[in-house]
Design a protein around this motif. Structure first.
Motif, PDB file in Angstrom:
ATOM      1  N   LYS A 161       3.816  -4.161  12.495  1.00 30.66           N
ATOM      2  CA  LYS A 161       2.803  -4.812  11.675  1.00 30.66           C
ATOM      3  C   LYS A 161       2.450  -4.017  10.428  1.00 30.66           C
ATOM      4  O   LYS A 161       1.831  -4.542   9.520  1.00 30.66           O
ATOM      5  N   ASN A 162       2.808  -2.777  10.360  1.00 36.12           N
ATOM      6  CA  ASN A 162       2.533  -1.961   9.176  1.00 36.12           C
ATOM      7  C   ASN A 162       3.772  -1.180   8.796  1.00 36.12           C
ATOM      8  O   ASN A 162       3.888  -0.005   9.100  1.00 36.12           O
ATOM      9  N   ILE A 163       4.701  -1.835   8.143  1.00 37.05           N
ATOM     10  CA  ILE A 163       5.895  -1.160   7.639  1.00 37.05           C
ATOM     11  C   ILE A 163       5.701  -0.957   6.151  1.00 37.05           C
ATOM     12  O   ILE A 163       5.495  -1.916   5.401  1.00 37.05           O
ATOM     13  N   TRP A 164       5.763   0.293   5.732  1.00 39.57           N
ATOM     14  CA  TRP A 164       5.651   0.634   4.315  1.00 39.57           C
ATOM     15  C   TRP A 164       6.955   1.254   3.868  1.00 39.57           C
ATOM     16  O   TRP A 164       7.595   1.995   4.613  1.00 39.57           O
ATOM     17  N   ILE A 165       7.318   0.980   2.638  1.00 34.58           N
ATOM     18  CA  ILE A 165       8.550   1.510   2.073  1.00 34.58           C
ATOM     19  C   ILE A 165       8.180   2.368   0.869  1.00 34.58           C
ATOM     20  O   ILE A 165       7.432   1.926  -0.008  1.00 34.58           O
ATOM     21  N   GLN A 166       8.707   3.575   0.867  1.00 37.09           N
ATOM     22  CA  GLN A 166       8.461   4.493  -0.239  1.00 37.09           C
ATOM     23  C   GLN A 166       9.804   5.005  -0.753  1.00 37.09           C
ATOM     24  O   GLN A 166      10.683   5.332   0.045  1.00 37.09           O
ATOM     25  N   ILE A 167       9.935   5.067  -2.068  1.00 38.38           N
ATOM     26  CA  ILE A 167      11.148   5.621  -2.679  1.00 38.38           C
ATOM     27  C   ILE A 167      10.737   6.870  -3.442  1.00 38.38           C
ATOM     28  O   ILE A 167       9.745   6.874  -4.180  1.00 38.38           O
ATOM     29  N   TYR A 198      12.699   2.253 -12.345  1.00 39.81           N
ATOM     30  CA  TYR A 198      11.845   2.300 -11.156  1.00 39.81           C
ATOM     31  C   TYR A 198      10.844   1.148 -11.090  1.00 39.81           C
ATOM     32  O   TYR A 198      10.402   0.780 -10.003  1.00 39.81           O
ATOM     33  N   ASP A 199      10.481   0.578 -12.218  1.00 41.52           N
ATOM     34  CA  ASP A 199       9.497  -0.501 -12.220  1.00 41.52           C
ATOM     35  C   ASP A 199      10.075  -1.814 -11.680  1.00 41.52           C
ATOM     36  O   ASP A 199       9.337  -2.768 -11.451  1.00 41.52           O
ATOM     37  N   LYS A 200      11.366  -1.871 -11.438  1.00 35.61           N
ATOM     38  CA  LYS A 200      12.005  -3.089 -10.929  1.00 35.61           C
ATOM     39  C   LYS A 200      12.103  -3.124  -9.407  1.00 35.61           C
ATOM     40  O   LYS A 200      12.575  -4.097  -8.842  1.00 35.61           O
ATOM     41  N   PHE A 201      11.664  -2.049  -8.737  1.00 29.17           N
ATOM     42  CA  PHE A 201      11.689  -2.060  -7.278  1.00 29.17           C
ATOM     43  C   PHE A 201      10.695  -3.085  -6.763  1.00 29.17           C
ATOM     44  O   PHE A 201       9.585  -3.205  -7.281  1.00 29.17           O
ATOM     45  N   ASN A 202      11.099  -3.816  -5.724  1.00 22.78           N
ATOM     46  CA  ASN A 202      10.167  -4.745  -5.086  1.00 22.78           C
ATOM     47  C   ASN A 202      10.585  -4.940  -3.635  1.00 22.78           C
ATOM     48  O   ASN A 202      11.486  -5.723  -3.344  1.00 22.78           O
ATOM     49  N   TYR A 203       9.927  -4.211  -2.764  1.00 24.22           N
ATOM     50  CA  TYR A 203      10.200  -4.320  -1.333  1.00 24.22           C
ATOM     51  C   TYR A 203       9.036  -4.955  -0.584  1.00 24.22           C
ATOM     52  O   TYR A 203       8.986  -4.919   0.638  1.00 24.22           O
ATOM     53  N   ASN A 204       8.098  -5.555  -1.326  1.00 29.08           N
ATOM     54  CA  ASN A 204       6.949  -6.191  -0.673  1.00 29.08           C
ATOM     55  C   ASN A 204       7.383  -7.343   0.229  1.00 29.08           C
ATOM     56  O   ASN A 204       6.836  -7.537   1.310  1.00 29.08           O
ATOM     57  N   ASP A 205       8.380  -8.127  -0.228  1.00 28.58           N
ATOM     58  CA  ASP A 205       8.848  -9.261   0.573  1.00 28.58           C
ATOM     59  C   ASP A 205       9.470  -8.800   1.883  1.00 28.58           C
ATOM     60  O   ASP A 205       9.240  -9.404   2.932  1.00 28.58           O
ATOM     61  N   ILE A 206      10.238  -7.736   1.822  1.00 32.53           N
ATOM     62  CA  ILE A 206      10.876  -7.217   3.043  1.00 32.53           C
ATOM     63  C   ILE A 206       9.808  -6.713   4.013  1.00 32.53           C
ATOM     64  O   ILE A 206       9.864  -7.005   5.212  1.00 32.53           O
ATOM     65  N   SER A 207       8.825  -5.986   3.507  1.00 32.28           N
ATOM     66  CA  SER A 207       7.732  -5.507   4.357  1.00 32.28           C
ATOM     67  C   SER A 207       7.013  -6.679   5.013  1.00 32.28           C
ATOM     68  O   SER A 207       6.688  -6.625   6.203  1.00 32.28           O
ATOM     69  N   GLN A 229       8.209  -9.743   5.569  1.00 28.51           N
ATOM     70  CA  GLN A 229       9.082 -10.405   6.546  1.00 28.51           C
ATOM     71  C   GLN A 229       9.143  -9.613   7.849  1.00 28.51           C
ATOM     72  O   GLN A 229       9.152 -10.200   8.935  1.00 28.51           O
ATOM     73  N   ILE A 230       9.204  -8.310   7.737  1.00 28.75           N
ATOM     74  CA  ILE A 230       9.208  -7.473   8.939  1.00 28.75           C
ATOM     75  C   ILE A 230       7.889  -7.664   9.694  1.00 28.75           C
ATOM     76  O   ILE A 230       7.879  -7.815  10.914  1.00 28.75           O
ATOM     77  N   LYS A 231       6.796  -7.692   8.958  1.00 26.69           N
ATOM     78  CA  LYS A 231       5.477  -7.880   9.576  1.00 26.69           C
ATOM     79  C   LYS A 231       5.389  -9.237  10.273  1.00 26.69           C
ATOM     80  O   LYS A 231       4.877  -9.339  11.387  1.00 26.69           O
ATOM     81  N   ASP A 232       5.898 -10.284   9.614  1.00 20.62           N
ATOM     82  CA  ASP A 232       5.796 -11.639  10.155  1.00 20.62           C
ATOM     83  C   ASP A 232       6.736 -11.902  11.326  1.00 20.62           C
ATOM     84  O   ASP A 232       6.432 -12.721  12.188  1.00 20.62           O
TER      85      ASP A 232
END
Length: 174
Positions: free
Chosen positions: A100-106, A81-90, A92-95
């Motif tokens: 403007k506020n897309i959050w991803i939760q697993i 679980y520590d290898k998840f990284n969706y910050n870049d996707i969030s 890119q969606i924002k940009d």
């Protein structure tokens, strides 16, 4: 004498006619105003409903796209679980979109949050949320709208299923 009486009748008739015209005009305008307000309210409600439907469908489309990621399935199966990284996707969606506020939760299959794109907090159980508890039980794609004191949140959830059709958890777009 006759002229005074004729003038009085003319003035009196004019006043009575004026009162009827003003009274009729007033109620005509009130009726038209009510019809216009009802029409405006109906249009606003339809527009708001379309806006929410579009947001819900788009949020769900993002969830369905991300849940198909092979890397997500692999990390869920191996519990890395520590290898998840969706910050870049969030970001890119924002940009690149109007979101403007897309959050991803697993969330794992027990209802524990194992990743949040907006914070490092994880490990808390989310089954106090009725929408998520129902999702964990049903394991079906779902959407919901949460309304707070000063906010409204649209959420879309998709199950993370491995090749053997085992339920591994859920991906939630907020």
């Amino acid at each position: 004498m006759h002229t005074k009486r004729n003038v009085f009748i003319a003035v009196f008739s004019f006043l009575i006619l004026t009162i009827f015209v003003l009274y009729g005009t007033y109620y005509y305008i009130l009726d038209k105003q009510k019809i216009l307000l009802d029409l405006t309210n109906t249009n606003i409600l339809k527009l708001t409903e379309k806006f929410l439907d579009n947001k819900i469908n788009t949020t769900l489309a993002i969830a369905l796209s991300l849940v198909k990621d092979y890397e997500l399935h692999k990390l869920m199966a191996t519990q890395e679980y520590d290898k998840f990284n969706y910050n870049d996707i969030s970001q890119q969606i924002k940009d690149n979109t109007k979101f403007k506020n897309i959050w991803i939760q697993i969330i794992d299959k027990e209802g524990n949050s194992i990743y949040r794109s907006w914070t490092d907090k994880k490990g808390d159980n989310l089954l106090f949320r009725k929408d998520l508890k129902k999702f964990i039980d049903d394991k079906k794609i779902s959407t919901s709208i949460s309304v707070g004191l000063y906010s409204m949140t649209i959420k879309a959830r998709a199950p993370i299923i491995d090749e053997e059709n085992n339920f591994l958890g859920a991906l939630e777009i907020i």
